[in-house]
Design an enzyme around this catalytic site. Structure first.
Site, PDB file in Angstrom:
ATOM      1  N   GLY A 138       5.490   0.389  -1.615  1.00 58.46           N
ATOM      2  CA  GLY A 138       5.090   1.749  -1.281  1.00 58.46           C
ATOM      3  C   GLY A 138       4.986   2.003   0.201  1.00 58.46           C
TER       4      GLY A 138
ATOM      5  CB  SER B 126       8.321   6.108   1.207  1.00 55.76           C
ATOM      6  OG  SER B 126       7.458   6.222   0.093  1.00 55.76           O
TER       7      SER B 126
ATOM      8  CB  SER C  11      -9.667   2.617  -4.049  1.00 54.14           C
ATOM      9  OG  SER C  11     -10.514   3.710  -4.289  1.00 54.14           O
TER      10      SER C  11
ATOM     11  CE1 TYR D 257      -5.972   5.393  -6.630  1.00 53.07           C
ATOM     12  CE2 TYR D 257      -8.330   5.690  -6.326  1.00 53.07           C
ATOM     13  CZ  TYR D 257      -7.089   5.340  -5.825  1.00 53.07           C
ATOM     14  OH  TYR D 257      -6.974   4.935  -4.520  1.00 53.07           O
TER      15      TYR D 257
ATOM     16  CB  ALA E 224      -9.675   2.333 -15.373  1.00 47.14           C
TER      17      ALA E 224
HETATM   18  P1  NDP Z   1       0.662   7.878  -0.539  1.00 49.64           P
HETATM   19  O1  NDP Z   1       0.850   8.754  -1.734  1.00 49.64           O
HETATM   20  O2  NDP Z   1       0.923   8.460   0.806  1.00 49.64           O
HETATM   21  O3  NDP Z   1       1.556   6.573  -0.659  1.00 49.64           O
HETATM   22  C1  NDP Z   1       1.783   5.953  -1.879  1.00 49.64           C
HETATM   23  C2  NDP Z   1       2.994   5.063  -1.742  1.00 49.64           C
HETATM   24  O4  NDP Z   1       3.195   4.413  -3.010  1.00 49.64           O
HETATM   25  C3  NDP Z   1       4.274   5.833  -1.429  1.00 49.64           C
HETATM   26  O5  NDP Z   1       5.041   5.109  -0.499  1.00 49.64           O
HETATM   27  C4  NDP Z   1       4.980   5.888  -2.768  1.00 49.64           C
HETATM   28  O6  NDP Z   1       6.390   5.892  -2.631  1.00 49.64           O
HETATM   29  C5  NDP Z   1       4.555   4.566  -3.371  1.00 49.64           C
HETATM   30  N1  NDP Z   1       4.718   4.530  -4.819  1.00 49.64           N
HETATM   31  C6  NDP Z   1       4.113   5.308  -5.745  1.00 49.64           C
HETATM   32  N2  NDP Z   1       4.530   4.956  -6.974  1.00 49.64           N
HETATM   33  C7  NDP Z   1       5.411   3.930  -6.807  1.00 49.64           C
HETATM   34  C8  NDP Z   1       6.178   3.126  -7.683  1.00 49.64           C
HETATM   35  N3  NDP Z   1       6.119   3.295  -9.025  1.00 49.64           N
HETATM   36  N4  NDP Z   1       6.964   2.167  -7.166  1.00 49.64           N
HETATM   37  C9  NDP Z   1       7.042   1.987  -5.828  1.00 49.64           C
HETATM   38  N5  NDP Z   1       6.331   2.705  -4.934  1.00 49.64           N
HETATM   39  C10 NDP Z   1       5.534   3.663  -5.431  1.00 49.64           C
HETATM   40  O7  NDP Z   1      -0.829   7.343  -0.668  1.00 49.64           O
HETATM   41  P2  NDP Z   1      -1.814   6.582   0.337  1.00 49.64           P
HETATM   42  O8  NDP Z   1      -1.096   6.087   1.522  1.00 49.64           O
HETATM   43  O9  NDP Z   1      -2.980   7.452   0.518  1.00 49.64           O
HETATM   44  O10 NDP Z   1      -2.259   5.352  -0.595  1.00 49.64           O
HETATM   45  C11 NDP Z   1      -1.730   4.047  -0.426  1.00 49.64           C
HETATM   46  C12 NDP Z   1      -2.666   3.062  -1.124  1.00 49.64           C
HETATM   47  O11 NDP Z   1      -3.972   3.176  -0.561  1.00 49.64           O
HETATM   48  C13 NDP Z   1      -2.833   3.325  -2.618  1.00 49.64           C
HETATM   49  O12 NDP Z   1      -2.924   2.103  -3.312  1.00 49.64           O
HETATM   50  C14 NDP Z   1      -4.145   4.077  -2.699  1.00 49.64           C
HETATM   51  O13 NDP Z   1      -4.771   3.909  -3.935  1.00 49.64           O
HETATM   52  C15 NDP Z   1      -4.917   3.393  -1.578  1.00 49.64           C
HETATM   53  N6  NDP Z   1      -6.029   4.169  -1.062  1.00 49.64           N
HETATM   54  C16 NDP Z   1      -5.833   5.298  -0.297  1.00 49.64           C
HETATM   55  C17 NDP Z   1      -6.923   6.001   0.182  1.00 49.64           C
HETATM   56  C18 NDP Z   1      -6.796   7.224   1.003  1.00 49.64           C
HETATM   57  O14 NDP Z   1      -7.818   7.851   1.308  1.00 49.64           O
HETATM   58  N7  NDP Z   1      -5.607   7.612   1.425  1.00 49.64           N
HETATM   59  C19 NDP Z   1      -8.297   5.585  -0.125  1.00 49.64           C
HETATM   60  C20 NDP Z   1      -8.383   4.396  -0.924  1.00 49.64           C
HETATM   61  C21 NDP Z   1      -7.290   3.730  -1.362  1.00 49.64           C
HETATM   62  P3  NDP Z   1       7.328   7.106  -3.121  1.00 49.64           P
HETATM   63  O15 NDP Z   1       6.750   8.362  -2.574  1.00 49.64           O
HETATM   64  O16 NDP Z   1       8.647   6.742  -2.540  1.00 49.64           O
HETATM   65  O17 NDP Z   1       7.295   7.061  -4.618  1.00 49.64           O
END
Ligand code: NDP
Length: 254
Positions: free
Chosen positions: A10, A12, A142, A155, A157
């Site tokens: 992830g 991107s 998280s 989420y 869970a």
């Molecule tokens: P984003 O939505 O910006 O990023 C999520 C990333 O996951 C994207 O690059 C997306 O790629 C990728 N992704 C989603 N589904 C898939 C899949 N099936 N296979 C491969 N890649 C996938 O979210 P955040 O940057 O905010 O979150 C990143 C992590 O941080 C997550 O695990 C989130 O739970 C955690 N987090 C974030 C917080 C926040 O406040 N931002 C707080 C706590 C935790 P694409 O778009 O190409 O599908």
């Protein structure tokens, strides 16, 4: 390639996007996956390569075992060596009350956040174990690792599962010299959180002891700590990177 290989899921957008940059700047060759957003992923890789770094964007749905095996195989072929670091970052959310959440929403979140972490850890863990040089795995959790957020049951869970998966993986992979830890971000300002709540920073800053929301840059240091030599005897741990917000009790008095 002489640089150690790091894999990240992830990359991107959001936190993952920044972590890719932090990792290449720390000297890793980084292969990262994306699913739905090829344009920012490819643009990031091209930009980093143009700046002399080693970066590769690869399409891979983290919940699909065949695709995960292909992702890891392509990354190893590109770098010419097994990975020394895996960061399980990909994650999605589904906002709905428990009584209304659709079955497919539950499945999507658990499949991406928890099964995706399992599949990448299993595929990479086997390769690290066979290579015999140890390694580090960092899962992005998280506040929901330990706290229940309203209207975010799937989420919550899934991240509770990440907490326990991190410990299980640490216990089983320790014999191979592989550490497994978790970085649990608090409220982090990303494109996604800005879309979900335009007043995100203003809402979270007043209840965060350090007085501001976090940035993706705040996550990189703790991830690099778990990946680096200073944490070689640290495994099965979760580090809260939250400005103190999840240490704060709900408090009924002014
Ligand atoms: P984003 O939505 O910006 O990023 C999520 C990333 O996951 C994207 O690059 C997306 O790629 C990728 N992704 C989603 N589904 C898939 C899949 N099936 N296979 C491969 N890649 C996938 O979210 P955040 O940057 O905010 O979150 C990143 C992590 O941080 C997550 O695990 C989130 O739970 C955690 N987090 C974030 C917080 C926040 O406040 N931002 C707080 C706590 C935790 P694409 O778009 O190409 O599908």
């Amino acid at each position: 390639m002489s640089k150690p290989l790091a894999l990240l899921t992830g990359g991107s957008t959001g936190i993952g996007h920044h972590l890719v940059t932090a990792l290449v700047e720390a000297g890793y060759a980084v292969a990262f996956s994306y699913r739905a957003s090829p344009a920012p992923a490819e643009a990031l890789a091209q930009d980093l390569v143009a700046r002399g770094h080693a970066a590769r964007a690869l399409a891979c749905d983290v919940g699909d075992k065949v695709q995960v095996e292909a992702f890891v195989g392509a990354a190893i072929a590109w770098a010419g060596q097994p990975p020394s670091l895996l960061i399980n970052n990909a994650g999605i959310q589904a906002w709905a009350p428990l009584l209304d959440l659709a079955e497919d929403q539950w499945d999507d979140v658990l499949r991406t956040n928890l099964k995706g972490c399992f599949l990448n850890t299993q595929v990479v863990g086997r390769i690290m174990a066979e290579a015999g040089q140890g390694g580090a795995i960092v899962n992005i959790g998280s506040g929901c690792n330990k706290l229940a957020f309203p209207n975010l049951v799937s989420y919550t869970a899934s991240k509770g599962g990440i907490e326990q998966f991190t410990k299980s993986a640490a216990v089983e992979l320790g014999r191979y010299g592989i550490t497994v830890n978790c970085v649990a971000p608090g409220a982090i300002a990303t494109e996604r959180t800005a879309e979900e709540a335009p007043d995100y920073a203003a809402s979270w800053a007043p209840i965060t002891p350090l007085g501001r929301v976090g940035t993706p840059e705040d996550i990189a240091g703790p991830v690099l700590f778990f990946a680096g030599p200073g944490a070689r005897y640290v495994t099965g741990q979760t580090l809260w990177v939250d400005g103190g917000v999840f240490s704060r009790a709900a408090w009924p008095y002014s």
